[in-house]
Design a protein around this motif. Structure first.
Motif, PDB file in Angstrom:
ATOM      1  N   LEU A 229       0.923  -1.422   0.003  1.00  0.00           N
ATOM      2  CA  LEU A 229       0.010  -0.136   0.079  1.00  0.00           C
ATOM      3  C   LEU A 229       0.712   1.181   0.093  1.00  0.00           C
ATOM      4  O   LEU A 229       0.384   2.333  -0.517  1.00  0.00           O
ATOM      5  CB  LEU A 229      -0.873  -0.132   1.066  1.00  0.00           C
ATOM      6  N   ALA A 230       2.011   1.132   0.346  1.00  0.00           N
ATOM      7  CA  ALA A 230       3.084   2.188   0.395  1.00  0.00           C
ATOM      8  C   ALA A 230       3.509   2.380  -0.859  1.00  0.00           C
ATOM      9  O   ALA A 230       4.610   3.432  -1.106  1.00  0.00           O
ATOM     10  CB  ALA A 230       4.025   2.142   1.740  1.00  0.00           C
ATOM     11  N   GLY A 231       3.315   1.558  -1.929  1.00  0.00           N
ATOM     12  CA  GLY A 231       4.084   1.364  -3.276  1.00  0.00           C
ATOM     13  C   GLY A 231       5.499   0.999  -3.215  1.00  0.00           C
ATOM     14  O   GLY A 231       5.869   1.059  -4.219  1.00  0.00           O
ATOM     15  N   LYS A 232       5.732   0.292  -2.351  1.00  0.00           N
ATOM     16  CA  LYS A 232       7.107  -0.266  -2.147  1.00  0.00           C
ATOM     17  C   LYS A 232       7.176  -1.587  -2.988  1.00  0.00           C
ATOM     18  O   LYS A 232       6.059  -2.245  -3.300  1.00  0.00           O
ATOM     19  CB  LYS A 232       7.561  -0.500  -0.859  1.00  0.00           C
ATOM     20  N   GLN A 233       8.252  -2.000  -3.590  1.00  0.00           N
ATOM     21  CA  GLN A 233       8.313  -3.134  -4.315  1.00  0.00           C
ATOM     22  C   GLN A 233       8.553  -4.355  -3.390  1.00  0.00           C
ATOM     23  O   GLN A 233       9.218  -4.156  -2.353  1.00  0.00           O
ATOM     24  CB  GLN A 233       9.828  -2.987  -5.033  1.00  0.00           C
ATOM     25  N   VAL A 234       7.729  -5.314  -3.424  1.00  0.00           N
ATOM     26  CA  VAL A 234       7.867  -6.537  -3.056  1.00  0.00           C
ATOM     27  C   VAL A 234       8.172  -7.695  -3.673  1.00  0.00           C
ATOM     28  O   VAL A 234       7.711  -7.990  -4.910  1.00  0.00           O
ATOM     29  CB  VAL A 234       6.130  -6.888  -2.233  1.00  0.00           C
ATOM     30  N   PRO A 235       9.075  -8.632  -3.162  1.00  0.00           N
ATOM     31  CA  PRO A 235       9.485  -9.706  -3.985  1.00  0.00           C
ATOM     32  C   PRO A 235       8.324 -10.821  -4.245  1.00  0.00           C
ATOM     33  O   PRO A 235       7.259 -10.812  -3.507  1.00  0.00           O
ATOM     34  CB  PRO A 235      10.526 -10.510  -2.931  1.00  0.00           C
ATOM     35  N   LYS A 236       8.458 -10.991  -5.473  1.00  0.00           N
ATOM     36  CA  LYS A 236       7.166 -11.927  -5.767  1.00  0.00           C
ATOM     37  C   LYS A 236       7.317 -13.435  -5.229  1.00  0.00           C
ATOM     38  O   LYS A 236       6.199 -13.928  -5.111  1.00  0.00           O
ATOM     39  CB  LYS A 236       7.740 -12.494  -7.514  1.00  0.00           C
ATOM     40  N   ARG A 237       8.148 -13.769  -4.709  1.00  0.00           N
ATOM     41  CA  ARG A 237       8.284 -14.911  -3.898  1.00  0.00           C
ATOM     42  C   ARG A 237       9.028 -14.887  -2.466  1.00  0.00           C
ATOM     43  O   ARG A 237      10.138 -14.444  -2.638  1.00  0.00           O
ATOM     44  CB  ARG A 237       8.890 -16.215  -4.791  1.00  0.00           C
ATOM     45  N   ILE A 238       8.297 -15.234  -1.649  1.00  0.00           N
ATOM     46  CA  ILE A 238       9.025 -14.921  -0.006  1.00  0.00           C
ATOM     47  C   ILE A 238       8.884 -16.318   0.466  1.00  0.00           C
ATOM     48  O   ILE A 238       8.078 -17.108   0.860  1.00  0.00           O
ATOM     49  CB  ILE A 238       8.407 -13.847   0.679  1.00  0.00           C
ATOM     50  N   VAL A 239      10.102 -17.135   0.764  1.00  0.00           N
ATOM     51  CA  VAL A 239      10.169 -18.416   0.906  1.00  0.00           C
ATOM     52  C   VAL A 239      10.550 -18.720   2.535  1.00  0.00           C
ATOM     53  O   VAL A 239      11.577 -17.690   2.871  1.00  0.00           O
ATOM     54  CB  VAL A 239      11.183 -19.282   0.413  1.00  0.00           C
ATOM     55  N   THR A 240       9.859 -19.312   3.007  1.00  0.00           N
ATOM     56  CA  THR A 240      10.031 -19.548   4.564  1.00  0.00           C
ATOM     57  C   THR A 240      11.268 -20.602   4.882  1.00  0.00           C
ATOM     58  O   THR A 240      11.523 -21.565   4.092  1.00  0.00           O
ATOM     59  CB  THR A 240       8.738 -20.324   5.396  1.00  0.00           C
ATOM     60  N   GLU A 241      12.108 -20.186   5.865  1.00  0.00           N
ATOM     61  CA  GLU A 241      13.390 -20.886   6.131  1.00  0.00           C
ATOM     62  C   GLU A 241      12.947 -21.842   6.942  1.00  0.00           C
ATOM     63  O   GLU A 241      12.193 -21.801   8.138  1.00  0.00           O
ATOM     64  CB  GLU A 241      14.399 -20.153   6.699  1.00  0.00           C
ATOM     65  N   GLU A 242      13.203 -23.350   6.837  1.00  0.00           N
ATOM     66  CA  GLU A 242      12.909 -24.311   7.780  1.00  0.00           C
ATOM     67  C   GLU A 242      14.129 -25.442   7.793  1.00  0.00           C
ATOM     68  O   GLU A 242      14.927 -25.608   6.983  1.00  0.00           O
ATOM     69  CB  GLU A 242      11.498 -24.924   6.938  1.00  0.00           C
ATOM     70  N   SER A 243      13.740 -26.422   8.961  1.00  0.00           N
ATOM     71  CA  SER A 243      14.746 -27.373   9.405  1.00  0.00           C
ATOM     72  C   SER A 243      13.997 -28.706   9.298  1.00  0.00           C
ATOM     73  O   SER A 243      12.915 -29.011   8.687  1.00  0.00           O
ATOM     74  CB  SER A 243      15.111 -27.048  10.691  1.00  0.00           C
ATOM     75  N   ILE A 244      14.573 -29.768   9.961  1.00  0.00           N
ATOM     76  CA  ILE A 244      14.052 -30.976  10.187  1.00  0.00           C
ATOM     77  C   ILE A 244      14.364 -31.588  11.419  1.00  0.00           C
ATOM     78  O   ILE A 244      15.446 -31.206  12.188  1.00  0.00           O
ATOM     79  CB  ILE A 244      14.600 -31.905   9.020  1.00  0.00           C
ATOM     80  N   PHE A 245      13.347 -32.309  11.964  1.00  0.00           N
ATOM     81  CA  PHE A 245      13.579 -32.813  13.625  1.00  0.00           C
ATOM     82  C   PHE A 245      13.464 -34.270  13.656  1.00  0.00           C
ATOM     83  O   PHE A 245      12.440 -34.747  13.887  1.00  0.00           O
ATOM     84  CB  PHE A 245      12.629 -31.957  14.510  1.00  0.00           C
ATOM     85  N   PRO A 246      14.521 -34.846  13.545  1.00  0.00           N
ATOM     86  CA  PRO A 246      14.685 -36.387  14.009  1.00  0.00           C
ATOM     87  C   PRO A 246      13.996 -36.701  15.523  1.00  0.00           C
ATOM     88  O   PRO A 246      14.326 -35.584  16.348  1.00  0.00           O
ATOM     89  CB  PRO A 246      15.858 -36.897  13.740  1.00  0.00           C
ATOM     90  N   MET A 247      13.495 -37.696  15.953  1.00  0.00           N
ATOM     91  CA  MET A 247      13.053 -38.119  17.367  1.00  0.00           C
ATOM     92  C   MET A 247      14.054 -37.739  18.450  1.00  0.00           C
ATOM     93  O   MET A 247      13.669 -37.227  19.504  1.00  0.00           O
ATOM     94  CB  MET A 247      12.269 -39.265  17.442  1.00  0.00           C
TER      95      MET A 247
END
Ligand code: GYE
Length: 322
Positions: free
Chosen positions: A292-310
């Protein structure tokens, strides 16, 4: 009267008129965000809804929230209602990938920017939305596959896998299947013997696992790959009721990393959960304000993630936020 003088007078009139409007009226004009949620099918979804609601509150954004109960038609209705209400921005998590073009064109014609959160659409026209923020589901499937390859290294003989898929036609179900298969196809010992949807819910996960066990027999299944934790948790019940030991007799891999999965891992009933973060609220509110402020927003924003073994579950559990 000379033009410059006329201009001075006009400006003064305008200024005095504008002082009649209290400035606070401008300051208080809240941004209105219409959000169409998939439903409340899983622990992940509940955490996602909570994140969006609390982030809107913190950001001072008025949220119009609509729950689609896992039905695309309800989401389309909600988006049309948001257009009619002239909200500032529309955001939604599309229950399935296809069939959005018409309603997105209507939003575009009304000049209302659209943000996709969590799941994407397969529309060819990417001008129909500003950005898509969420996880890389193919990569999550690969992580699950890599963990299994590592776990069964050196093991001879077939590894018989059953798969509980997410909602038919949804981006995470399609992509998590794809990523997992991409990794396991390197070794023919991996065999997906049954694959069926459990719609991302515990109840369906249990029901479908019962059918798998019946069809394959007690010794016919080595691994369960569930596209989310809730289905794995439902399946664990089915496995126990069949007199088998989850995570021992059948190796169980799932995705999300919700608290319920950590509890199952700490109880020794789930082998591993690949993280998928539902905490998208704060970045959604930032994007809404930026757009809404007219700023450029990236087309794709990827979430950073991990993996948890028991083995890591007990140490990680206190740090988990969902
Ligand atoms: O994994 C599942 C939920 O779209 C990433 O939807 C989301 C998935 C999540 O119901 O638990």
């Amino acid at each position: 009267m000379p033009t410059n003088r006329r201009h001075v007078i006009a400006t003064a009139v305008a200024l005095s008129a504008s002082t009649l409007v209290p400035l606070s009226a401008f300051a208080q004009k809240k941004i209105v965000l219409g959000f169409s949620q998939v439903g409340a099918e899983s622990e992940w979804r509940t955490a996602n809804t909570e994140s969006i609601k609390s982030a809107a509150k913190d950001a001072g954004i008025e949220l119009k929230f609509s729950d689609a109960q896992q039905k695309q038609e309800n989401q389309i209705k909600a988006i049309r209602a948001f257009i009619a209400q002239k909200v500032d921005v529309i955001a939604f998590s599309p229950v399935v990938e296809s069939g959005w073009d018409n309603v997105l064109k209507e939003a575009k014609a009304a000049k209302i920017p659209v943000v996709l959160t969590d799941r994407s659409v397969n529309s060819k026209d990417s001008s129909l939305y500003v950005t898509f923020m969420g996880s890389d589901f193919v990569e999550e499937g690969r992580k699950a596959g890599r963990w299994l390859v590592e776990k069964t290294k050196g093991q001879k003989g077939d590894v018989r896998i059953v798969e509980l898929q997410g909602t038919v036609g949804s981006a995470p179900a399609i992509d998590r299947k794809k990523g997992f298969e991409e990794i396991i196809k390197a070794d023919p010992k991996f065999k997906i013997v049954r694959s069926q949807t459990g719609d991302f819910t515990r109840a369906k996960g249990k029901e479908v696992m019962e059918a798998f066990l019946k069809a394959e027999g007690k010794n016919g299944i080595n691994v369960l790959y569930a596209h989310n934790d809730d289905m794995a948790i439902g399946a664990i019940q089915a496995i126990e009721e069949a007199g088998l030991k989850p995570a021992k007799d059948i190796t169980i891999i799932s995705i999300d990393g919700v608290k319920g999965a950590f509890e199952a891992m700490m109880a020794g009933k789930l082998n591993v959960s690949v993280e998928c973060s539902p905490l998208l609220g704060p970045q959604l509110m930032t994007a809404v304000k930026d757009i809404l402020a007219g700023k450029q927003v990236p087309k794709r924003i990827v979430t950073e993630e991990s993996i948890f073994p028991m083995e890591t579950a007990a140490a990680e559990f206190p740090k988990r936020k969902y």
